[in-house]
Design a protein around this motif. Structure first.
Motif, PDB file in Angstrom:
ATOM      1  N   MET A   1       9.910  -8.217   1.046  1.00 12.55           N
ATOM      2  CA  MET A   1       9.560  -8.307  -0.334  1.00 12.55           C
ATOM      3  C   MET A   1       7.987  -7.784  -0.391  1.00 12.55           C
ATOM      4  SD  MET A   1      11.361 -11.684  -2.278  1.00 12.55           S
ATOM      5  CE  MET A   1      11.198 -11.037  -3.860  1.00 12.55           C
ATOM      6  N   LYS A   2       7.639  -7.351  -1.560  1.00 11.03           N
ATOM      7  CA  LYS A   2       6.231  -6.788  -1.775  1.00 11.03           C
ATOM      8  C   LYS A   2       5.629  -7.429  -3.189  1.00 11.03           C
ATOM      9  CE  LYS A   2       6.880  -2.594   0.843  1.00 11.03           C
ATOM     10  NZ  LYS A   2       6.811  -1.148   0.746  1.00 11.03           N
ATOM     11  N   TYR A   5       1.346  -5.996  -7.059  1.00 15.01           N
ATOM     12  CA  TYR A   5       0.285  -5.341  -6.891  1.00 15.01           C
ATOM     13  C   TYR A   5       0.259  -4.274  -5.976  1.00 15.01           C
ATOM     14  CZ  TYR A   5      -4.710  -4.280  -6.401  1.00 15.01           C
ATOM     15  OH  TYR A   5      -5.914  -3.450  -6.272  1.00 15.01           O
ATOM     16  N   GLU A   6       1.009  -4.688  -4.890  1.00 18.80           N
ATOM     17  CA  GLU A   6       1.103  -3.301  -3.899  1.00 18.80           C
ATOM     18  C   GLU A   6       2.149  -2.494  -4.335  1.00 18.80           C
ATOM     19  OE1 GLU A   6       2.788  -3.256   0.797  1.00 18.80           O
ATOM     20  OE2 GLU A   6       2.726  -5.198  -0.059  1.00 18.80           O
ATOM     21  N   LEU A   7       3.152  -2.795  -4.895  1.00 17.09           N
ATOM     22  CA  LEU A   7       4.323  -1.897  -5.430  1.00 17.09           C
ATOM     23  C   LEU A   7       3.476  -0.980  -6.405  1.00 17.09           C
ATOM     24  CD1 LEU A   7       7.346  -4.419  -5.930  1.00 17.09           C
ATOM     25  CD2 LEU A   7       7.079  -2.339  -4.484  1.00 17.09           C
ATOM     26  N   LYS A 282      -0.570 -10.081  -7.494  1.00 13.66           N
ATOM     27  CA  LYS A 282      -0.604 -10.254  -5.895  1.00 13.66           C
ATOM     28  C   LYS A 282       0.296 -11.613  -5.474  1.00 13.66           C
ATOM     29  CE  LYS A 282      -4.723  -7.766  -4.551  1.00 13.66           C
ATOM     30  NZ  LYS A 282      -6.195  -7.848  -3.736  1.00 13.66           N
ATOM     31  N   ASN A 283       0.585 -12.471  -6.467  1.00 10.83           N
ATOM     32  CA  ASN A 283       1.179 -13.709  -6.130  1.00 10.83           C
ATOM     33  C   ASN A 283       2.533 -13.853  -6.690  1.00 10.83           C
ATOM     34  OD1 ASN A 283      -0.414 -16.035  -4.835  1.00 10.83           O
ATOM     35  ND2 ASN A 283      -1.771 -14.920  -6.028  1.00 10.83           N
ATOM     36  N   LEU A 284       3.011 -12.495  -6.998  1.00 14.21           N
ATOM     37  CA  LEU A 284       4.566 -12.486  -7.267  1.00 14.21           C
ATOM     38  C   LEU A 284       5.222 -11.549  -6.584  1.00 14.21           C
ATOM     39  CD1 LEU A 284       4.366 -12.569 -11.072  1.00 14.21           C
ATOM     40  CD2 LEU A 284       5.017 -14.268  -9.682  1.00 14.21           C
ATOM     41  N   ASN A 285       6.174 -11.551  -5.805  1.00 19.31           N
ATOM     42  CA  ASN A 285       6.963 -10.887  -5.012  1.00 19.31           C
ATOM     43  C   ASN A 285       8.088 -10.313  -5.465  1.00 19.31           C
ATOM     44  OD1 ASN A 285       4.991 -11.139  -2.788  1.00 19.31           O
ATOM     45  ND2 ASN A 285       5.878 -13.045  -2.109  1.00 19.31           N
ATOM     46  N   TYR A 286       8.315  -8.959  -5.351  1.00 19.11           N
ATOM     47  CA  TYR A 286       9.529  -8.375  -5.736  1.00 19.11           C
ATOM     48  C   TYR A 286      10.214  -7.443  -4.853  1.00 19.11           C
ATOM     49  CZ  TYR A 286       7.176  -8.969 -10.405  1.00 19.11           C
ATOM     50  OH  TYR A 286       6.797  -9.513 -11.800  1.00 19.11           O
ATOM     51  N   GLU A 287      11.644  -7.612  -5.036  1.00 19.87           N
ATOM     52  CA  GLU A 287      12.625  -6.882  -4.216  1.00 19.87           C
ATOM     53  C   GLU A 287      13.478  -6.181  -5.020  1.00 19.87           C
ATOM     54  OE1 GLU A 287      16.107  -7.394  -0.655  1.00 19.87           O
ATOM     55  OE2 GLU A 287      14.704  -9.040  -0.914  1.00 19.87           O
ATOM     56  N   PHE A 288      13.611  -4.828  -4.885  1.00 18.48           N
ATOM     57  CA  PHE A 288      14.253  -3.979  -5.667  1.00 18.48           C
ATOM     58  C   PHE A 288      15.637  -3.618  -5.014  1.00 18.48           C
ATOM     59  CE2 PHE A 288      10.206  -3.589  -7.830  1.00 18.48           C
ATOM     60  CZ  PHE A 288      10.530  -3.546  -9.117  1.00 18.48           C
ATOM     61  N   ARG A 289      16.731  -3.755  -5.451  1.00 28.63           N
ATOM     62  CA  ARG A 289      18.047  -3.199  -4.727  1.00 28.63           C
ATOM     63  C   ARG A 289      18.920  -2.319  -5.836  1.00 28.63           C
ATOM     64  NH1 ARG A 289      20.041  -9.402  -2.849  1.00 28.63           N
ATOM     65  NH2 ARG A 289      18.150  -9.689  -1.618  1.00 28.63           N
ATOM     66  N   SER A 290      19.981  -1.768  -5.285  1.00 29.21           N
ATOM     67  CA  SER A 290      20.664  -0.837  -6.160  1.00 29.21           C
ATOM     68  C   SER A 290      20.980  -1.240  -7.564  1.00 29.21           C
ATOM     69  CB  SER A 290      21.979  -0.342  -5.635  1.00 29.21           C
ATOM     70  OG  SER A 290      22.723   0.439  -6.434  1.00 29.21           O
ATOM     71  N   ASN A 291      21.321  -2.537  -7.852  1.00 30.21           N
ATOM     72  CA  ASN A 291      21.751  -2.963  -9.198  1.00 30.21           C
ATOM     73  C   ASN A 291      20.959  -4.363  -9.393  1.00 30.21           C
ATOM     74  OD1 ASN A 291      23.703  -1.020 -10.017  1.00 30.21           O
ATOM     75  ND2 ASN A 291      24.661  -1.604  -8.287  1.00 30.21           N
ATOM     76  N   SER A 292      19.850  -4.702  -9.078  1.00 32.51           N
ATOM     77  CA  SER A 292      19.190  -5.883  -9.295  1.00 32.51           C
ATOM     78  C   SER A 292      17.706  -5.832  -8.772  1.00 32.51           C
ATOM     79  CB  SER A 292      19.953  -7.005  -8.420  1.00 32.51           C
ATOM     80  OG  SER A 292      19.534  -6.886  -7.047  1.00 32.51           O
TER      81      SER A 292
END
Length: 335
Positions: A1-2, A5-7, A282-292
């Motif tokens: 996860m990133k 901010y990084e994204l 910077k303190n919230l992490n995200y992970e993008f997937r195909s449908n989520s």
């Protein structure tokens, strides 16, 4: 996860600047990494695309926008959601003449204008307006968005006139979503036709743009409509809300994206936390997937994550999204 901010920092410029690789003169600085004033980013995007008049013609003070950081964050989060999920494969937009990318063009109109009319939603504003006809007369709207044929989300589109009356009568304010969408559509058509007639710059002003203006205006006009109890629906003739079917991505893709990111956007959610925009991102992490999309709070974060958890409850019965919650995070599965 990133981290968010990084994204945002690493978002390719062509994904959010539709003029990139087409016109070297028309450049923008990412406000989250270049210390650009949020209002200036919004203003410069409209100015360099030849549409800066939309604010003045709409009687909107661009220097007094509510939560411009939220507006800019919605813009970049929408770009991320579109390109990092399968949305960009399910909803394919052809490049526009003279060759610029269609998604960032339409998305900038939606995201950077969606809350612009909020400054007119105060109870002290527009007291002379009680219905849509008053609104049209007050703002000299010639091209009425509500009368423009549009075949997406018909349930919501049909109720806008009565919903506007409900908000004005029941809550004492003018709905900024419906007002903003109507103003954007009318003003951009007027600007396009004048620019085309006068041929005063080297930008593209073809009639095909009016279809994009309609899409953008409609998305904005729907974003602040909330489901109401049955007794309210019956009293104000909001019959389309009775037995309402949640909106799927395929029903109106750009409205769906706006509904998602406007709800989970963290700078607005944590605006009273006392933390800087950079700290929040910077303190919230995200992970993008195909449908989520999966969102987690950093292990050492001081953010009260339950604030975001409370906000996603608003998806129930409105957008067709399955929600998985777990310790310190949640996942939104799109349908």
């Amino acid at each position: 996860m990133k981290s968010l901010y990084e994204l945002v920092y690493n978002t390719p410029v062509p994904q959010w600047n539709y003029y990139f690789d087409l016109n070297e003169v028309i450049t923008f600085n990412n406000p989250f990494i270049d210390n650009t004033n949020y209002n200036e980013f919004i203003s410069s995007y409209f100015r360099k695309s030849g549409k800066e008049q939309v604010f003045k013609l709409s009687q909107i003070d661009i220097d007094n926008l509510r939560l411009p950081n939220h507006i800019c964050s919605v813009f970049f989060m929408g770009v991320l959601l579109y390109f990092k999920t399968s949305f960009h494969k399910k909803y394919i937009l052809k490049d526009h003449d003279p060759g610029y990318s269609a998604f960032p063009f339409i998305w900038f109109l939606i995201a950077l204008f969606h809350d612009s009319a909020y400054q007119m939603e105060a109870k002290s504003e527009l007291q002379e307006i009680s219905n849509i006809d008053d609104l049209i007369a007050r703002f000299n709207i010639k091209h009425n968005l509500l009368n423009a044929k549009f075949e997406h989300c018909e349930q919501l589109h049909k109720l806008r006139k009565n919903y506007f009356f409900f908000v004005r009568k029941h809550l004492g304010v003018v709905d900024h979503g419906i007002l903003g969408g109507m103003l954007l559509y009318d003003r951009l058509i007027k600007i396009r036709r004048q620019k085309k007639r006068l041929n005063e710059d080297n930008l593209f002003w073809g009639k095909a743009l009016e279809k994009d203006y309609k899409v953008a205006g409609n998305a904005i006009s729907l974003h602040n409509i909330w489901l109401q109890p049955d007794e309210i629906c019956k009293e104000y003739k909001l019959t389309e809300m009775l037995n309402f079917q949640p909106v799927k991505f395929a029903d109106f893709p750009l409205f769906y994206i706006l509904g998602v990111v406007d709800t989970i956007e963290p700078l607005k959610a944590f605006r009273n936390s006392g933390y800087t925009d950079e700290y929040i991102m910077k303190n919230l992490n995200y992970e993008f997937r195909s449908n989520s999309i999966k969102i987690e709070n950093n292990l050492n974060s001081k953010l009260r994550f339950n604030i975001l958890l409370d906000r996603i409850k608003g998806f129930k019965n409105w957008l067709d999204i399955r929600i998985k919650t777990y310790e310190n995070g949640f996942e939104l599965l799109f349908r």
